[in-house]
Design a protein around this motif. Sequence first.
Motif, PDB file in Angstrom:
ATOM      1  N   SER B 142      44.777  54.655  58.146  1.00  0.00           N
ATOM      2  CA  SER B 142      46.174  54.863  57.799  1.00  0.00           C
ATOM      3  C   SER B 142      46.287  55.626  56.476  1.00  0.00           C
ATOM      4  O   SER B 142      47.096  56.541  56.334  1.00  0.00           O
ATOM      5  CB  SER B 142      46.849  53.496  57.691  1.00  0.00           C
ATOM      6  OG  SER B 142      48.012  53.561  56.943  1.00  0.00           O
ATOM      7  N   PHE B 143      45.436  55.273  55.520  1.00  0.00           N
ATOM      8  CA  PHE B 143      45.403  55.998  54.245  1.00  0.00           C
ATOM      9  C   PHE B 143      45.090  57.467  54.495  1.00  0.00           C
ATOM     10  O   PHE B 143      45.765  58.371  53.998  1.00  0.00           O
ATOM     11  CB  PHE B 143      44.339  55.391  53.322  1.00  0.00           C
ATOM     12  CG  PHE B 143      44.195  56.135  52.025  1.00  0.00           C
ATOM     13  CD1 PHE B 143      44.858  55.706  50.888  1.00  0.00           C
ATOM     14  CD2 PHE B 143      43.406  57.276  51.935  1.00  0.00           C
ATOM     15  CE1 PHE B 143      44.743  56.402  49.687  1.00  0.00           C
ATOM     16  CE2 PHE B 143      43.283  57.979  50.749  1.00  0.00           C
ATOM     17  CZ  PHE B 143      43.960  57.538  49.625  1.00  0.00           C
ATOM     18  N   LYS B 144      44.051  57.709  55.286  1.00  0.00           N
ATOM     19  CA  LYS B 144      43.620  59.082  55.549  1.00  0.00           C
ATOM     20  C   LYS B 144      44.759  59.886  56.171  1.00  0.00           C
ATOM     21  O   LYS B 144      45.039  61.004  55.753  1.00  0.00           O
ATOM     22  CB  LYS B 144      42.395  59.062  56.465  1.00  0.00           C
ATOM     23  CG  LYS B 144      41.816  60.427  56.722  1.00  0.00           C
ATOM     24  CD  LYS B 144      40.366  60.368  57.158  1.00  0.00           C
ATOM     25  CE  LYS B 144      40.232  60.033  58.620  1.00  0.00           C
ATOM     26  NZ  LYS B 144      38.811  60.073  59.056  1.00  0.00           N
ATOM     27  N   ALA B 145      45.417  59.287  57.156  1.00  0.00           N
ATOM     28  CA  ALA B 145      46.491  60.002  57.859  1.00  0.00           C
ATOM     29  C   ALA B 145      47.585  60.445  56.897  1.00  0.00           C
ATOM     30  O   ALA B 145      48.228  61.478  57.107  1.00  0.00           O
ATOM     31  CB  ALA B 145      47.085  59.108  58.947  1.00  0.00           C
ATOM     32  N   LEU B 146      47.788  59.694  55.824  1.00  0.00           N
ATOM     33  CA  LEU B 146      48.865  59.996  54.878  1.00  0.00           C
ATOM     34  C   LEU B 146      48.420  60.908  53.746  1.00  0.00           C
ATOM     35  O   LEU B 146      49.230  61.314  52.922  1.00  0.00           O
ATOM     36  CB  LEU B 146      49.392  58.690  54.265  1.00  0.00           C
ATOM     37  CG  LEU B 146      50.125  57.760  55.220  1.00  0.00           C
ATOM     38  CD1 LEU B 146      50.255  56.376  54.598  1.00  0.00           C
ATOM     39  CD2 LEU B 146      51.505  58.335  55.546  1.00  0.00           C
ATOM     40  N   ASN B 147      47.111  61.204  53.671  1.00  0.00           N
ATOM     41  CA  ASN B 147      46.605  61.922  52.504  1.00  0.00           C
ATOM     42  C   ASN B 147      45.749  63.121  52.894  1.00  0.00           C
ATOM     43  O   ASN B 147      44.525  63.088  52.763  1.00  0.00           O
ATOM     44  CB  ASN B 147      45.839  60.954  51.592  1.00  0.00           C
ATOM     45  CG  ASN B 147      46.756  59.946  50.921  1.00  0.00           C
ATOM     46  OD1 ASN B 147      47.427  60.268  49.948  1.00  0.00           O
ATOM     47  ND2 ASN B 147      46.815  58.737  51.466  1.00  0.00           N
TER      48      ASN B 147
END
Lengths: 348, 348
Positions: B142-147
């Motif tokens: 989820s972090f990766k998807a947002l960054n």
Amino acid sequence: MRIAQVAANTEPVPPQGYGGTELIVSLLTDELVRRGHEVTLFAAGTSKTRAKLITVVDEPLRAAGKYNMLQWPAFDMQTLIEVENRQDQFDIVHSHMSWSALPVLDRLKCATVTTMHNQVKPYCEGIYLRYKHLPYVAISESFKALNKPDQLNYVGTVYNGIRVQDFHSSNDTDQRKGLLFVGRLCKDKGTAEALDVAKKLNMPLTIAGKVDKNDEAYFDQEVKPRLDNSDARFVGEVNHDQKVELYGKALAVVYPINFNEPFGLVMAEALAAGTPVMAFDRGSVREVLDDPKTSIIGSTVDDLVKRFPELQHINRNDCVERVQNLFSVEKMVDSYEAVYERLLKQRA
Amino acid sequence: MRIAQVAANTEPVPPQGYGGTELIVSLLTDELVRRGHEVTLFAAGTSKTRAKLITVVDEPLRAAGKYNMLQWPAFDMQTLIEVENRQDQFDIVHSHMSWSALPVLDRLKCATVTTMHNQVKPYCEGIYLRYKHLPYVAISESFKALNKPDQLNYVGTVYNGIRVQDFHSSNDTDQRKGLLFVGRLCKDKGTAEALDVAKKLNMPLTIAGKVDKNDEAYFDQEVKPRLDNSDARFVGEVNHDQKVELYGKALAVVYPINFNEPFGLVMAEALAAGTPVMAFDRGSVREVLDDPKTSIIGSTVDDLVKRFPELQHINRNDCVERVQNLFSVEKMVDSYEAVYERLLKQRA
């Protein structure tokens, strides 16, 4: 010459109020443009310049007030990325950003030079020593002597320059009376000693400047009692025009500093207004003042009091001429041009 | 493997109180040492570690309180100079220092990896994109998807790990009653929604956490009226032992977050204590929780209220097992070892 001037993003260029470094960057940049150089200024948005302006942030960080102080360095790093991206467009990159720019300057392929506007304090000493091979300019010989002269690669000393004509006072010299203190009211600047000089000479003294939060105890303990017991008045902070008027009305500026100040701008301003300076022999005082031709230098309050009568022999034109020759914008830009040329010749 | 772990100098490793990143650095470093790696930790003085410690400042900067915040980055830069000086001693340098380390990491000759503990915000976006080729680890999908998933060179996703055994509660499960909210009291964390869930279920709720200055208006307008009108109690900030006791006494943790949280540590802690979580479907929630085996995920307060009866079917051992398999220190270190090996193999 194709020159990049690199400022931090905290204050605009030129500054509004506080920001000595940004004022020098502004004067230097605009004069280089006037002399026909191709200059790019990297600085905060809202900066005003005759050069091509490149910004990474719309507003200067301090005024914007919307970023955490720990985020401020990220903007300076982005400025440095822009500098790096465009390095092919410059013969030389001149940084005014202090230690934070050094790792990036070190990997640029073009020439670089860093003006040391601030002292090397313990917290950043290790960074300067790591990058000691980069070219540095000192703002006075006194500054250099205090900041790793044997370790950093100093390639020149360039005094800060002022616009001499801006300090020309329309006051009749016959109307000058009393003494003047300009600067922060604090122990380093010797506000108490200035009051003592005036008291012993039995002369009025005008004190212009601000009291920082850190200096409130000094003000209460050292300044206030002397103010109450003298013919002195404290006028608070003054703007440029008010300052010029005060210089023009004073017989002399009292400058009894208690620390090794790297460069005393007030001394240059006073001389530019034709006003001699009575100063303590610390820091850059002997570089800026020419005793006895334009000023009096002593070690104690009594030294200055005793030599006060000599002031009547000082020719105000000599004061102005000294500033024009040594501490004018023109002289500063001459000196930086010479530094740039020397550095480029070394690489050729 | 010869590994350098690089932390900022603001907080000690492990942290005292606030400092999620420093806790992860501590757990990772000590477990790597236990597994026989040769580990050097670059961190603030007073840090405690089983690795070789290298510091550039005696005290963590926040606790020391003697440096201006604008000076703090100079210490991190000095840490990076130490890393650079010693780079021959490492197979890989693992940075937890965020954007400020990137220019130096980019010129190291050994392998590097940066864990993205914090989101890429607009103020530092340009820096990450300049150094997008460096290897990055995300702390959740989820972090990766947002960054910037399509731009940054992500080489892996490694969940933060907790010491599962530290959350084992001695409470008899039969004594569990009421619901629990743990975390900052703010809109993002959904404190008001947690109160609404409890109210609609007619159950007591314990709220543990702090109210930041920024969140005082939210507390006054959204939390306080609901507290006054319910069977809920606000116990303020709690320490680890108190938190474990609260987890062990609760039927479930309510986690109705209103933002895409990169990684919700409270969810892992709750499961480690055998306590299921009732959460809103945002951020990393679906990665951390397994609905319906260990938790309930919904989109609204009514969703959670309606599904509350399902909690009785959840096996507390399944909760603990899920954390052990996915969010334990051992799993985190397994994953980082795999990342290091992959990066070194690529260079071989």
